[in-house]
Design a protein around this motif. Structure first.
Motif, short mmCIF file in Angstrom:
data_model
loop_
_atom_site.label_atom_id
_atom_site.label_comp_id
_atom_site.label_asym_id
_atom_site.label_seq_id
_atom_site.Cartn_x
_atom_site.Cartn_y
_atom_site.Cartn_z
N SER A 1 -26.39 -1.31 45.80
CA SER A 1 -25.41 -0.46 45.10
C SER A 1 -26.11 0.56 44.20
O SER A 1 -25.66 1.70 44.09
CB SER A 1 -24.47 -1.32 44.25
N VAL A 2 -27.23 0.15 43.56
CA VAL A 2 -27.98 1.11 42.75
C VAL A 2 -28.48 2.22 43.66
O VAL A 2 -28.35 3.42 43.36
CB VAL A 2 -29.17 0.44 42.03
N ALA A 3 -29.05 1.83 44.82
CA ALA A 3 -29.59 2.82 45.75
C ALA A 3 -28.48 3.79 46.16
O ALA A 3 -28.68 5.02 46.17
CB ALA A 3 -30.16 2.12 46.98
N SER A 4 -27.31 3.25 46.45
CA SER A 4 -26.21 4.10 46.86
C SER A 4 -25.79 5.04 45.72
O SER A 4 -25.48 6.22 45.94
CB SER A 4 -25.10 3.18 47.33
N GLY B 1 -35.75 -13.39 37.21
CA GLY B 1 -35.38 -14.50 38.10
C GLY B 1 -35.13 -13.98 39.51
O GLY B 1 -35.43 -12.82 39.83
N ILE B 2 -34.54 -14.83 40.33
CA ILE B 2 -34.37 -14.48 41.74
C ILE B 2 -33.42 -13.29 41.92
O ILE B 2 -33.63 -12.44 42.79
CB ILE B 2 -33.93 -15.71 42.58
N ALA B 3 -32.37 -13.19 41.09
CA ALA B 3 -31.43 -12.06 41.25
C ALA B 3 -32.14 -10.74 40.95
O ALA B 3 -31.97 -9.76 41.68
CB ALA B 3 -30.22 -12.25 40.34
N GLY B 4 -32.95 -10.73 39.89
CA GLY B 4 -33.69 -9.52 39.53
C GLY B 4 -34.68 -9.14 40.62
O GLY B 4 -34.78 -7.98 41.03
N LEU B 5 -35.40 -10.15 41.11
CA LEU B 5 -36.39 -9.90 42.17
C LEU B 5 -35.71 -9.34 43.42
O LEU B 5 -36.18 -8.39 44.04
CB LEU B 5 -37.14 -11.19 42.50
N ARG B 6 -34.57 -9.95 43.81
CA ARG B 6 -33.90 -9.50 45.03
C ARG B 6 -33.33 -8.10 44.86
O ARG B 6 -33.31 -7.31 45.81
CB ARG B 6 -32.78 -10.48 45.40
N LEU C 1 -33.97 -2.46 46.51
CA LEU C 1 -34.24 -1.06 46.17
C LEU C 1 -35.45 -0.54 46.93
O LEU C 1 -35.45 0.58 47.44
CB LEU C 1 -34.48 -0.94 44.66
N LEU C 2 -36.49 -1.38 47.00
CA LEU C 2 -37.70 -0.94 47.70
C LEU C 2 -37.42 -0.77 49.19
O LEU C 2 -37.90 0.18 49.82
CB LEU C 2 -38.84 -1.94 47.48
#
Ligand SMILES: Cc1cc2nc3c(=O)[nH]c(=O)nc-3n(C[C@H](O)[C@H](O)[C@H](O)COP(=O)(O)OP(=O)(O)OC[C@H]3O[C@@H](n4cnc5c(N)ncnc54)[C@H](O)[C@@H]3O)c2cc1C
Length: 405
Positions: free
Chosen positions: A314-317, A14-19, A24-25
């Motif tokens: 946050s994942v990127a961090s 959904g939109i949360a996953g896509l965002r 991340l990209l």
């Protein structure tokens, strides 16, 4: 898991996953990202499922899917695994179990699995009197739009946003509509209180809907008990349950997470019990920036966008990238349209202890009504209902002071 670039799993297309994936990209993390979605469709505009009538056509399914497309993302680091359900998660060993029988080992995980409609009775979609439906996915909407084009009568259980939009839509398709609200007095009562709920009920009734409450509503709620005798199939009418939602958390059980209402996260969308696990969107329950002492879970598009972005950063961090992460500062706002009446709600009226009419008259919603909600005499929410934009400038001023709060 072998070495090399980190692998990031996102559950929910959904939109949360896509965002989260897009964030991340943008952070240029040197990682591979895999999005799992149990629907067959790429991300689409879920709010659009109830917003407009589609003309009769041979392929209404295609028309709806085309209309609701969301700009996706193609990138060599990103893989879409659609029609693939994540059935289990071992968060200690960082492995997901998939509906295909495969397993997927990850370094970091974003939970963006959203919610599904609540139903009063599990089981068959047919009974002697009705075809039963709920509405969450594009597939559900395709069925419902198809059926509304040919239905004479439709019953809707519930009086929330989806129920009210469905009632408007069904009327546009020319159906006779009955709404059942057994628990409260009218639409959005849990957010806007009894007086506005009653005013909205009157508005909906004025627009040709039979709106039943209390025992009269209860009597017509269908328990689907008579599913054995389907001989009246040609006469069955449509019965749609729009009575709230349930977070999709079952696949996370057994990992010691707090799943009492979605997935609890901190203000950076991190799951506190588990390093490298994050959650976003309708499923995430985070510290309410508005009240400090409680947690909140929001089921709004903009919230899914903001929390999805934040989870990705946050994942990127967590992978060592400088991703400018800042705690959630979401300003809640939602708009819907009920029989031409635009309803805009901002802030958090739910936590108010009193309400003040700023402009208009609750007996004449179509002439515009502006209300503010207070808690200990401090404004915590605003609602603006209007067919036009009579009090727009006052509304904007109120929004400014609400945001400054
Ligand atoms: C009919 C309707 C009208 C709406 N109107 C509005 C509106 O006007 N304004 C507004 O702000 N909001 C509206 N909303 C709410 C808005 O659509 C949601 O807040 C938003 O879509 C949430 O996004 P999400 O990515 O968190 O979850 P979702 O959009 O639900 O996406 C989650 C995805 O994950 C999938 N999934 C679940 N479990 C698994 C699993 N185990 N494995 C793989 N995939 C899984 C789901 O099938 C789904 O595709 C509306 C919702 C509906 C249903």
């Amino acid at each position: 898991m072998t070495g090399g670039e980190p692998l990031i799993g996102i559950v929910g297309s959904g939109i949360a996953g896509l965002r989260a994936a897009k964030a991340l990209l943008r952070c240029k993390v040197d990682a591979r990202i895999v999005i799992f979605g149990d629907e067959v469709h790429r991300t689409y505009n879920r709010p659009g499922l109830t917003k407009r009538r589609y003309p009769l056509s041979d392929t209404p399914e295609m028309a709806i899917a085309e209309d609701l497309k969301v700009n996706g993302v193609e990138h060599k680091a990103l893989t879409w695994r659609l029609d693939t359900r994540v059935e289990s998660a071992d968060l200690r060993n960082k492995v997901l179990g998939l509906s295909t029988g495969e397993s997927f080992a990850y370094h970091a995980l974003v939970i963006a699995a959203g919610v599904r409609p609540r139903t009063s009775v599990e089981g068959t979609n047919e009974c002697t009197f009705h075809t039963h439906r709920t509405l969450r996915s594009l597939d559900d909407a395709q069925h419902i739009h198809n059926e509304l084009q040919t239905s004479k009568k439709i019953t809707i259980a519930g009086a929330g946003f989806v129920a009210c939009e469905l009632a408007s839509l069904a009327k546009e398709y020319g159906c006779e509509v009955v709404m059942l609200e057994a628990m409260r007095n009218g639409p959005f009562e849990n957010i806007l209180g009894k007086r506005i709920a009653i005013a909205l009920r009157r508005w909906i009734t004025q627009n040709g809907v039979t709106f039943l409450t209390g025992d009269s509503a209860k009597e017509l709620l269908c328990r689907r008990s008579d599913a054995s005798n389907l001989e009246f199939s040609s006469n069955r009418s449509l019965f749609i349950e729009a009575i709230g939602s349930v977070p999709n958390v079952e696949w996370l059980q057994g990992n010691g997470l707090d799943l009492s209402d979605g997935v609890r996260v901190d203000e950076y969308m991190r799951v506190p019990e588990c390093e490298d696990v994050f959650a976003a969107g309708d499923i995430a329950r985070y510290p309410d920036p508005w009240t400090t002492e409680s947690l909140t879970r929001m089921e709004f598009w903009k919230n899914a966008i903001d929390t999805g972005d934040l989870a990705g950063r946050s994942v990127a961090s967590s992978l060592g990238h400088d991703s400018k992460t800042s705690r959630i500062g979401y300003f809640p706002s939602i708009a819907t349209e009920v029989f031409g009446l635009r309803v805009q709600i901002a802030g958090n009226p739910k936590i108010s202890d009193s309400m003040e009419l700023v402009c208009g008259d609750l007996d004449q919603l179509d002439c515009g009504v502006l209300v503010k909600f207070l808690r200990a005499e401090v404004m915590v929410g605003v609602a603006y209902l209007d067919k036009g934009a009579r009090f727009n400038s006052v509304y904007i001023e109120l929004l400014k002071s609400l945001k400054a709060h």
